[in-house]
Design a protein around this motif. Structure first.
Motif, PDB file in Angstrom:
ATOM      1  N   PHE A  27     -53.734   7.603 128.228  1.00 30.45           N
ATOM      2  CA  PHE A  27     -54.844   6.650 128.378  1.00 30.45           C
ATOM      3  C   PHE A  27     -55.105   6.358 129.858  1.00 30.45           C
ATOM      4  CE2 PHE A  27     -54.015   4.678 123.938  1.00 30.45           C
ATOM      5  CZ  PHE A  27     -54.554   5.803 123.376  1.00 30.45           C
TER       6      PHE A  27
ATOM      7  N   ILE B  84     -67.708   6.603 128.798  1.00 32.82           N
ATOM      8  CA  ILE B  84     -67.204   7.264 127.580  1.00 32.82           C
ATOM      9  C   ILE B  84     -65.677   7.278 127.495  1.00 32.82           C
ATOM     10  CG2 ILE B  84     -67.185   9.435 126.286  1.00 32.82           C
ATOM     11  CD1 ILE B  84     -70.004   9.860 127.070  1.00 32.82           C
ATOM     12  N   PRO B  85     -64.948   7.604 128.605  1.00 33.74           N
ATOM     13  CA  PRO B  85     -63.488   7.557 128.484  1.00 33.74           C
ATOM     14  C   PRO B  85     -62.984   6.171 128.066  1.00 33.74           C
ATOM     15  CG  PRO B  85     -64.084   8.752 130.439  1.00 33.74           C
ATOM     16  CD  PRO B  85     -65.351   8.175 129.894  1.00 33.74           C
TER      17      PRO B  85
ATOM     18  N   MET C 251     -63.234   6.059 124.455  1.00 29.39           N
ATOM     19  CA  MET C 251     -62.180   6.869 123.857  1.00 29.39           C
ATOM     20  C   MET C 251     -60.846   6.139 123.890  1.00 29.39           C
ATOM     21  SD  MET C 251     -63.304  10.469 125.525  1.00 29.39           S
ATOM     22  CE  MET C 251     -61.772  11.338 125.312  1.00 29.39           C
TER      23      MET C 251
ATOM     24  N   THR D 190     -60.741   3.381 121.266  1.00 28.66           N
ATOM     25  CA  THR D 190     -60.468   3.970 119.958  1.00 28.66           C
ATOM     26  C   THR D 190     -59.003   4.394 119.866  1.00 28.66           C
ATOM     27  OG1 THR D 190     -62.679   4.882 120.147  1.00 28.66           O
ATOM     28  CG2 THR D 190     -61.367   5.613 118.286  1.00 28.66           C
ATOM     29  N   GLY D 191     -58.530   5.019 120.963  1.00 29.71           N
ATOM     30  CA  GLY D 191     -57.144   5.468 120.984  1.00 29.71           C
ATOM     31  C   GLY D 191     -56.172   4.321 120.832  1.00 29.71           C
TER      32      GLY D 191
ATOM     33  N   VAL E 142     -56.030   3.356 117.242  1.00 31.21           N
ATOM     34  CA  VAL E 142     -55.244   4.344 116.502  1.00 31.21           C
ATOM     35  C   VAL E 142     -53.760   4.137 116.769  1.00 31.21           C
ATOM     36  CG1 VAL E 142     -54.740   6.799 116.297  1.00 31.21           C
ATOM     37  CG2 VAL E 142     -57.090   6.047 116.444  1.00 31.21           C
ATOM     38  N   THR E 143     -53.410   3.879 118.050  1.00 27.74           N
ATOM     39  CA  THR E 143     -52.000   3.725 118.401  1.00 27.74           C
ATOM     40  C   THR E 143     -51.383   2.496 117.754  1.00 27.74           C
ATOM     41  OG1 THR E 143     -52.585   4.703 120.506  1.00 27.74           O
ATOM     42  CG2 THR E 143     -50.406   3.763 120.332  1.00 27.74           C
TER      43      THR E 143
END
Lengths: 487, 98
Positions: free
Chosen positions: B41, B57-58, B61, B64-65, B68-69
């Motif tokens: 990240f 955008i990153p 991401m 979202t990551g 998820v984590t």
């Protein structure tokens, strides 16, 4: 083109999973209904692909490509989706007989996780965006970990934990590779990236990281070590789903990337490396399968060997000559393996229910319903080995033809030797059926639905061989890489 | 300055990888996996900083990551607790064959 198709394909299983979890709908009913809706969606998708193909794309958010996410489908996606649905519905039917006998406590969570895994696989098969694939991989991994640990036995929990650590590590390698690509080009769409990607150190590192992550998830030598325990200790329907389709979906993504995004790199060394990974998996998986004492473990190790076989498509691609044949061979092999492997696990599960163990030395041959189970096992084993006229035969034959036409003699020899090894370990499992043994009473009767599903999947694996001609015409006579322009 | 963050991400990545491979304790493995994720990240966020103008955008991401984590960590911990209650140990036995 019809916008509802991908929505149905991805959201039906997701919706069903939520409804089952909130106990609005029963698990079996939800699985069968999802299967029905997906059948409609797939027929529509299939006719669109053959009519307007080879590639269909959707932009659900309406944003143009560098920013928006896309879904994409070609004939390979359609047949993979069909296979996933077939195995998921068959496994669900098998579970209706299996769960009440073997795992009565786990019923509700089984169905929820089952449907979540299904939804994750469908989204992976349609995803065009690299980050979208990452999210799909994580969703699939988490649902699969839950499924493996359902029995709550120490061994199953250990297997689930190992799978969890390994598969998440694989996801992280994948994400790292995606980040490197994004850092270079500021894009995540496979097709858009494929148009601009060129040789360079960062791209090579990205390709290595992404491939390594996916190799881990596909369980190929030398990163296969988690698979036998995870697939061997999980409840039977779960083993079937994991071995037949979850691994196949991970291979599908790898295939997609190497035949599209990374295709410019494939010639020479990368193809050789992927081929050697396949070769090592064939022989390591095969030799380990020869050493195993229980039916389920033989079947689990054979997954490593068979996906090693499919990996040989890459060196054959690089050899040129007959790209279309190699492609058809790999697709057929994945499809036939999926159905046959599901059937083999189901058969091992039926015998386990009947005798309370599946050690091959102590199993008696089958009579009555168990005779049907052994018949299914034999048919499925024939397809795995690649005896004509089964689906496995057509797949391996096409791959061999392509290797010969491309004059990749080394890989052709590997394929023949691999087939012999497969024959050897499958024979060890099957030998039990006709070896004279002390008659043993079955401890339990096996529910008819389980036997029927086992036989259905085995017949399906063989039938793919007879359906080879229509299937190949559906796949198309030309090998079309990803379209470069946004749709 | 961004070079510093890139190097930092690399160092954290290497440390987490080392711990993941060598530590037998599952809780440590889980933490190592988490730190590994954080390094990825950090790399992504640094990429966003390097772009001209700033690239959002990153960040999306990474957000979202992170979600998820959080979920994966929860699943991992639940599995860990269940395994500990069941077997009383926090290490993985190597059971390759039956």
């Amino acid at each position: 083109m019809a916008d509802w198709i991908p929505v149905v394909i991805i959201f039906m299983p997701l919706l069903a999973a939520v409804l089952v979890f909130t106990q609005t709908v029963r698990g079996v009913a939800a699985t069968l209904a999802t299967g029905g809706f997906l059948l409609i969606g797939l027929v529509a998708l299939g006719s669109e692909v053959s009519g307007q193909g080879p590639w269909l794309t959707w932009q659900p958010g309406g944003w143009p490509v560098p920013l928006g996410l896309r879904w994409q489908a070609d004939s390979f996606s359609v047949v993979m989706l069909a296979m996933v649905s077939l195995v998921a519905v068959s496994g669900g039917l098998f579970a209706t007989g299996f769960l009440p006998t073997a795992l009565p406590s786990a019923e509700r969570h089984f169905w929820t996780l089952w449907l979540f895994t299904w939804a994750a696989m469908n989204s992976l098969l349609l995803a065009a965006d690299l980050f979208n694939i990452y999210v799909g991989l994580e969703l699939m991994a988490l649902a699969a970990v839950g499924l493996i640990s359902l029995s709550r036995e120490t061994e199953a929990l250990q297997a689930a934990m190992r799978y969890f650590l390994v598969t998440l590590f694989g996801s992280m390698l994948y994400l790292m590779g995606v980040a490197l690509l994004y850092g270079q080009y500021g894009m995540l769409d496979q097709a858009a990236l494929a148009a601009v990607i060129e040789h360079g150190l960062a791209n090579v590192v990205a390709a290595v990281l992404i491939t390594l992550g996916l190799l881990i998830k596909t369980a190929l030598f030398p990163v296969h070590f988690w698979l036998p325990s995870a697939h061997g200790k999980a409840p039977v329907p779960v083993s079937a789903l994991l071995s037949a389709v979850v691994v196949a979906v991970c291979f599908f993504i790898m295939y997609r990337l190497w035949s599209g995004l990374f295709f410019v790199f494939l010639a020479d060394q990368p193809a050789m490396v992927l081929g050697v990974v396949g070769l090592a998996s064939i022989f390591w998986g095969g030799l380990q399968a020869l050493r195993q004492q229980s039916l389920k473990m033989i079947v689990a190790y054979s997954t490593i060997a068979q996906f090693g076989y499919v990996m040989l498509v890459f060196p054959v691609f690089a050899a040129g000559g007959a790209t279309v044949l190699a492609w058809h061979g790999a697709v057929m092999l994945v499809l036939a393996h999926g159905l046959a492997k599901a059937s083999l696990f189901f058969a091992a599960g039926c015998l386990h229910i009947a005798y309370d163990h599946d050690r091959i030395r102590e199993l008696p041959g089958g009579v009555g319903r168990l005779g049907w189970v052994w018949l299914a096992f034999a048919l499925a084993a024939a397809s795995i080995v690649g005896l004509p006229p089964s689906g496995g035969f057509v797949g391996k034959w096409r791959l061999l033809q392509a290797a010969v036409l491309g004059e990749a003699w080394f890989w052709a020899v590997v394929m023949v030797l691999g087939a012999l090894l497969t024959g050897a370990y499958m024979y060890r499992g099957l030998e039990t059926a006709w070896r004279p043994a002390a008659p043993a009473e079955a401890v339990r009767t096996v529910p008819g639905i389980m036997v029927a599903v086992t036989l259905f999947c085995a017949v399906g694996a063989v039938a793919i061989g007879f359906l080879a001609v229509p299937l190949e015409s559906f796949l198309g006579r030309t090998f079309e890489p990803l379209p470069i322009a946004g749709g | 300055m961004t070079a510093f963050y890139l190097i930092l991400a690399g160092v954290i990545l290497a440390m987490a990888f080392h711990a993941l491979m060598t530590r037998p304790n599952l809780l440590r493995k889980l933490m190592a996996l988490n730190i590994f994720t954080s390094a990825v990240f950090l790399f992504l966020v640094t990429l966003a900083r390097m772009a001209e103008p700033l690239d959002p955008i990153p960040h999306a991401m990474v957000l979202t990551g992170i979600v998820v984590t959080v979920s994966t960590t929860a699943v991992g911990l639940a599995l860990l607790v269940r395994l500990y209650r069941r077997s009383g140990s926090l290490t993985l036995q190597s059971t390759d064959d039956d």
